[in-house]
Design a protein around this motif. Sequence first.
Motif, short mmCIF file in Angstrom:
data_model
loop_
_atom_site.label_atom_id
_atom_site.label_comp_id
_atom_site.label_asym_id
_atom_site.label_seq_id
_atom_site.Cartn_x
_atom_site.Cartn_y
_atom_site.Cartn_z
N GLN A 199 5.29 -6.67 -10.92
CA GLN A 199 5.07 -5.41 -10.21
C GLN A 199 3.59 -5.07 -10.15
O GLN A 199 3.08 -4.61 -9.12
CB GLN A 199 5.85 -4.29 -10.90
CG GLN A 199 7.36 -4.46 -10.85
CD GLN A 199 8.09 -3.35 -11.58
OE1 GLN A 199 7.49 -2.35 -11.98
NE2 GLN A 199 9.39 -3.51 -11.76
N GLN A 200 2.88 -5.32 -11.24
CA GLN A 200 1.46 -4.95 -11.31
C GLN A 200 0.61 -5.71 -10.29
O GLN A 200 -0.32 -5.15 -9.71
CB GLN A 200 0.93 -5.20 -12.72
CG GLN A 200 1.48 -4.25 -13.77
CD GLN A 200 1.02 -4.62 -15.17
OE1 GLN A 200 0.76 -5.79 -15.47
NE2 GLN A 200 0.93 -3.62 -16.04
N VAL A 201 0.91 -6.98 -10.07
CA VAL A 201 0.05 -7.78 -9.19
C VAL A 201 0.07 -7.27 -7.76
O VAL A 201 -0.90 -7.47 -7.01
CB VAL A 201 0.43 -9.27 -9.23
CG1 VAL A 201 0.22 -9.86 -10.60
CG2 VAL A 201 1.86 -9.51 -8.75
N PHE A 202 1.12 -6.59 -7.37
CA PHE A 202 1.22 -6.15 -5.98
C PHE A 202 0.35 -4.93 -5.69
O PHE A 202 0.27 -4.49 -4.54
CB PHE A 202 2.68 -5.89 -5.60
CG PHE A 202 3.41 -7.15 -5.22
CD1 PHE A 202 3.43 -7.59 -3.91
CD2 PHE A 202 4.02 -7.92 -6.19
CE1 PHE A 202 4.06 -8.77 -3.57
CE2 PHE A 202 4.67 -9.10 -5.86
CZ PHE A 202 4.68 -9.53 -4.54
N ALA A 203 -0.35 -4.43 -6.68
CA ALA A 203 -1.30 -3.34 -6.44
C ALA A 203 -2.43 -3.78 -5.53
O ALA A 203 -3.05 -2.97 -4.84
CB ALA A 203 -1.85 -2.82 -7.76
N ALA A 204 -2.71 -5.09 -5.51
CA ALA A 204 -3.80 -5.62 -4.68
C ALA A 204 -3.32 -6.18 -3.36
O ALA A 204 -4.13 -6.55 -2.51
CB ALA A 204 -4.56 -6.71 -5.45
N ALA A 205 -2.01 -6.25 -3.16
CA ALA A 205 -1.48 -6.97 -1.99
C ALA A 205 -1.78 -6.28 -0.67
O ALA A 205 -1.88 -6.93 0.37
CB ALA A 205 0.02 -7.17 -2.14
N ALA A 206 -1.94 -4.96 -0.68
CA ALA A 206 -2.18 -4.23 0.57
C ALA A 206 -3.65 -4.17 0.94
O ALA A 206 -4.00 -3.70 2.02
CB ALA A 206 -1.62 -2.81 0.46
N GLN A 207 -4.52 -4.66 0.04
CA GLN A 207 -5.96 -4.62 0.29
C GLN A 207 -6.43 -5.94 0.88
O GLN A 207 -5.82 -6.98 0.69
CB GLN A 207 -6.72 -4.35 -1.02
CG GLN A 207 -6.33 -3.05 -1.70
CD GLN A 207 -6.93 -2.96 -3.09
OE1 GLN A 207 -7.23 -3.96 -3.72
NE2 GLN A 207 -7.10 -1.74 -3.57
N HIS A 208 -7.54 -5.87 1.62
CA HIS A 208 -8.19 -7.08 2.08
C HIS A 208 -8.78 -7.78 0.85
O HIS A 208 -9.57 -7.18 0.11
CB HIS A 208 -9.29 -6.74 3.08
CG HIS A 208 -9.82 -7.92 3.83
ND1 HIS A 208 -10.58 -8.91 3.22
CD2 HIS A 208 -9.70 -8.29 5.13
CE1 HIS A 208 -10.91 -9.82 4.11
NE2 HIS A 208 -10.39 -9.48 5.27
N ALA A 209 -8.39 -9.04 0.61
CA ALA A 209 -8.74 -9.71 -0.64
C ALA A 209 -10.25 -9.83 -0.83
O ALA A 209 -10.77 -9.63 -1.93
CB ALA A 209 -8.09 -11.09 -0.70
N LYS A 210 -10.98 -10.18 0.23
CA LYS A 210 -12.43 -10.37 0.11
C LYS A 210 -13.20 -9.06 0.22
O LYS A 210 -14.35 -8.98 -0.20
CB LYS A 210 -12.92 -11.36 1.18
CG LYS A 210 -12.41 -12.79 0.99
CD LYS A 210 -13.00 -13.72 2.03
CE LYS A 210 -12.63 -15.18 1.76
NZ LYS A 210 -11.20 -15.44 1.92
N GLN A 211 -12.58 -8.03 0.81
CA GLN A 211 -13.21 -6.72 0.96
C GLN A 211 -12.21 -5.66 0.51
O GLN A 211 -11.53 -5.05 1.33
CB GLN A 211 -13.65 -6.50 2.41
CG GLN A 211 -14.68 -7.53 2.88
CD GLN A 211 -14.93 -7.48 4.37
OE1 GLN A 211 -14.03 -7.19 5.16
NE2 GLN A 211 -16.17 -7.74 4.76
#
Length: 314
Positions: free
Chosen positions: A261-273
């Motif tokens: 569940q925690q890893v998906f906190a970054a899924a909606a963001q642009h990975a490089k920006q």
Amino acid sequence: MELLSFDGWLPIRVWPVDGQWRVDWCWFGDTPLHQPFFREAVDDALRLPFNQAFRRQTTLSALTEWQAQSPGLVPSAFILHASRCGSTLISQMLAQLDDHIVVSEPPPLDALLRGDLPDAERGAAIVGLLSAYGQRRRGVEQRLVVKLDAWNIGEWPLLQTCFPDTPWLFLYRDPLEIAVSHLRRPGMHMVPGMLGDCVLEDGLQFEGREDFIARRLGRLLEAGLLHCRDSAGLAVNYNELPDAMAGRLARFFRLNDVQRQQVFAAAAQHAKQPSQVFVADGEDKRREASALLQARVQTCARAPYEALEKLRGA
């Protein structure tokens, strides 16, 4: 003889001087590596007043000496990739976890992997380097994940010799989408003469950027296919992301239910920006591709891509 302490210090550059290899160290303290790329973390650290006033340089042997004195975490996974295909998304998702150290494309590792040291000395230095990155600087770290530069697929046999028990994956994407991304903003391995000797070189003349990018991309995918077949690499397509981080990639990285569940906190963001929202662009890239680029990718890169897809589905 009193042993030197490198607590809180990380190697940021490794290079030869008059035949002798040197290591440049930078103080990070207990600050985690949360940036998309290691070089960005270095840039931030070098702005600290302490690092502007104090620098440490050592011989290459300091890496193995520090490992013997303070063994770091052994890598728990390696991420290899075809570039522009979601590897930064995976590394940024894992960076959300407090017990993970995620080192993304560190230049010192590339320098050693492609350096001219004898294999035994080079291997020992690589193990020492990753031990330095694997120091438990905050005391809670349990796993070390290393993402390599795309062209380092050519040095995978050496790295696997150093860490034979560490699992690895090879991430790739429809080669036409990768090629369009490099036409828009080329990575250094897609600019003639910028990278130097690597597995992507074929020694042939090229006709225009489309030809150069497609041929290099084909060789990259061929190398990934070869090593996945021979060295039990996990083939992963970009189109599986991010959902696979709750499924087979969660199992690959040994994530528990809370971590999934925690890893998906970054899924909606642009990975490089990370300040930008991620927007899928595969369809736009395919529409943007010229007839010439489509033809060159079809000739040079489509076959290894299809073979990877077959391997993935096996």
